[in-house]
Write a protein that holds these residues in place. Structure first.
Motif, PDB file in Angstrom:
ATOM      1  N   LEU A   1      11.525  56.038  -4.295  1.00 22.22           N
ATOM      2  CA  LEU A   1      10.985  56.205  -2.932  1.00 22.22           C
ATOM      3  C   LEU A   1       9.613  56.879  -2.984  1.00 22.22           C
ATOM      4  N   CYS A   2       9.486  57.877  -3.878  1.00 17.49           N
ATOM      5  CA  CYS A   2       8.191  58.583  -3.991  1.00 17.49           C
ATOM      6  C   CYS A   2       7.129  57.652  -4.557  1.00 17.49           C
ATOM      7  N   GLN A   3       7.507  56.833  -5.536  1.00 18.06           N
ATOM      8  CA  GLN A   3       6.537  55.909  -6.154  1.00 18.06           C
ATOM      9  C   GLN A   3       6.026  54.909  -5.110  1.00 18.06           C
ATOM     10  N   LYS A   4       6.944  54.389  -4.307  1.00 16.92           N
ATOM     11  CA  LYS A   4       6.539  53.411  -3.263  1.00 16.92           C
ATOM     12  C   LYS A   4       5.542  54.056  -2.292  1.00 16.92           C
ATOM     13  N   ALA A   5       5.732  55.384  -2.065  1.00 20.62           N
ATOM     14  CA  ALA A   5       4.877  56.082  -1.101  1.00 20.62           C
ATOM     15  C   ALA A   5       3.681  56.754  -1.776  1.00 20.62           C
ATOM     16  N   SER A   6       3.547  56.561  -3.107  1.00 19.50           N
ATOM     17  CA  SER A   6       2.457  57.181  -3.898  1.00 19.50           C
ATOM     18  C   SER A   6       2.380  58.690  -3.707  1.00 19.50           C
ATOM     19  N   ILE A   7       3.534  59.338  -3.674  1.00 18.31           N
ATOM     20  CA  ILE A   7       3.515  60.818  -3.682  1.00 18.31           C
ATOM     21  C   ILE A   7       4.198  61.300  -4.963  1.00 18.31           C
ATOM     22  N   PRO A   8       3.734  62.442  -5.500  1.00 14.79           N
ATOM     23  CA  PRO A   8       4.283  62.929  -6.762  1.00 14.79           C
ATOM     24  C   PRO A   8       5.769  63.276  -6.655  1.00 14.79           C
ATOM     25  N   PHE A   9       6.521  62.909  -7.694  1.00 13.16           N
ATOM     26  CA  PHE A   9       7.959  63.221  -7.810  1.00 13.16           C
ATOM     27  C   PHE A   9       8.079  64.303  -8.872  1.00 13.16           C
ATOM     28  N   ILE A  10       8.521  65.499  -8.460  1.00 11.61           N
ATOM     29  CA  ILE A  10       8.596  66.669  -9.325  1.00 11.61           C
ATOM     30  C   ILE A  10      10.068  67.016  -9.552  1.00 11.61           C
ATOM     31  N   VAL A  11      10.420  67.394 -10.772  1.00  7.85           N
ATOM     32  CA  VAL A  11      11.804  67.782 -11.085  1.00  7.85           C
ATOM     33  C   VAL A  11      11.851  69.289 -11.305  1.00  7.85           C
ATOM     34  N   ASN A  12      12.812  69.968 -10.680  1.00  6.12           N
ATOM     35  CA  ASN A  12      12.958  71.408 -10.841  1.00  6.12           C
ATOM     36  C   ASN A  12      13.793  71.714 -12.076  1.00  6.12           C
ATOM     37  N   ASP A  13      13.264  72.584 -12.950  1.00  2.70           N
ATOM     38  CA  ASP A  13      13.995  73.131 -14.105  1.00  2.70           C
ATOM     39  C   ASP A  13      14.360  72.135 -15.201  1.00  2.70           C
ATOM     40  N   ASP A  14      14.900  70.982 -14.876  1.00  3.75           N
ATOM     41  CA  ASP A  14      15.473  70.064 -15.876  1.00  3.75           C
ATOM     42  C   ASP A  14      14.366  69.259 -16.569  1.00  3.75           C
ATOM     43  N   ILE A  15      13.773  69.845 -17.607  1.00  2.00           N
ATOM     44  CA  ILE A  15      12.620  69.251 -18.310  1.00  2.00           C
ATOM     45  C   ILE A  15      13.021  67.916 -18.942  1.00  2.00           C
ATOM     46  N   ASP A  16      14.214  67.886 -19.562  1.00  2.00           N
ATOM     47  CA  ASP A  16      14.658  66.660 -20.245  1.00  2.00           C
ATOM     48  C   ASP A  16      14.799  65.502 -19.253  1.00  2.00           C
ATOM     49  N   LEU A  17      15.324  65.814 -18.055  1.00  2.00           N
ATOM     50  CA  LEU A  17      15.456  64.776 -17.025  1.00  2.00           C
ATOM     51  C   LEU A  17      14.069  64.280 -16.624  1.00  2.00           C
ATOM     52  N   ALA A  18      13.131  65.217 -16.455  1.00  5.42           N
ATOM     53  CA  ALA A  18      11.764  64.860 -16.034  1.00  5.42           C
ATOM     54  C   ALA A  18      11.131  63.908 -17.043  1.00  5.42           C
ATOM     55  N   ILE A  19      11.370  64.172 -18.329  1.00  6.79           N
ATOM     56  CA  ILE A  19      10.774  63.334 -19.368  1.00  6.79           C
ATOM     57  C   ILE A  19      11.497  61.987 -19.443  1.00  6.79           C
ATOM     58  N   GLU A  20      12.819  62.025 -19.309  1.00  9.33           N
ATOM     59  CA  GLU A  20      13.605  60.772 -19.350  1.00  9.33           C
ATOM     60  C   GLU A  20      13.162  59.827 -18.230  1.00  9.33           C
TER      61      GLU A  20
END
Ligand SMILES: Cc1ncsc1CCOP(=O)(O)O
Ligand SMILES: C=C1C=NC(C(F)(F)F)=NC1=N
Length: 216
Positions: A68-87
């Motif tokens: 949803l964020c990509q479609k709207a061109s807004i940044p998608f940020i992940v809290n705390d879970d670095i591995d999830l953010a990279i995956e």
């Protein structure tokens, strides 16, 4: 891809929606889409607290929110879970002072956006020196959305940081709503971040539009 520049980061911080599945009664993707339609500038997936999703269901939800964020061109940020953010190849991560050491996280995420929570001038300076792209400062007002917050610092604390020479991107957090948002703007924050003012609103889209009024 290079590190985001400060002006672009400040623009992204304007109305920063933060939420996880435990913050909404219904479907988080539905609430996020409504918030996007209202004009949020950035979103953070913060899946914490009792009842928080884990494993595959957390990843599946995160992917849906990221799309949803990509479609709207807004940044998608992940809290705390670095591995999830990279995956997921998220646009960035947000970490607290007690999370992994900032320098270690910067090494893992490369040039992705790195947000760090800061509650004192020293924490702010250290986080920026270690490579933070923005600071989350608060709680500026009392909040019930996070159990273990530090003491309320008030909306003027950010102005004090400015007087101490901190001109990096700063987003205020904690108990912000349509009534008090203008105090945060006058307090020289570059953005305001909210959980409940959007996630618990009858009309999330309308709530975002009213929060955006604070910047006019
Ligand atoms: C995550 C976090 N960090 C400091 S206060 C807070 C919760 C903000 O939630 P709300 O916008 O509902 O007060
Ligand atoms: C604890 C937090 C403090 N600040 C922020 C943000 F608003 F993104 F900077 N996010 C958090 N999860």
């Amino acid at each position: 891809m290079a590190r985001i520049n400060s002006d672009k980061m400040k623009d992204f911080l304007k109305v920063y929606f933060i939420a996880g599945s435990t913050n909404v009664h219904g479907s988080l993707p539905t609430v996020l889409q409504q918030a996007i339609e209202g004009g949020i500038s950035i979103f953070q997936f913060r899946e914490k607290g009792n009842g928080a999703l884990t494993g595959e269901s957390k990843i599946t939800l995160a992917r849906e929110l990221q799309q949803l964020c990509q479609k709207a061109s807004i940044p998608f940020i992940v809290n705390d879970d670095i591995d999830l953010a990279i995956e997921l190849d998220a646009d960035g991560v947000h970490i607290g002072q007690e999370d992994d050491n900032i320098i270690e996280v910067r090494k893992k995420i490369g040039d992705r956006i790195l947000g760090v929570s800061a509650h004192t001038l020293d924490e702010a300076k250290a986080a920026l020196a270690s490579g933070a792209d923005y600071l989350g400062v608060g709680p500026v007002f009392p909040t019930s959305s996070k159990a273990d917050t530090r003491e309320v610092c008030g909306p003027h604390f950010i102005e004090e940081l400015r007087h101490e020479g901190i001109d990096a991107p700063i987003v205020a957090i904690g108990g912000i709503n349509v009534e008090n948002a203008t105090q945060v703007v006058h307090g020289k924050a570059d953005g305001l971040s909210v959980i409940s003012a959007i996630s618990s609103a009858n009309d999330p889209s309308d709530a975002v539009k009213m929060l955006n009024e604070a910047w006019k």
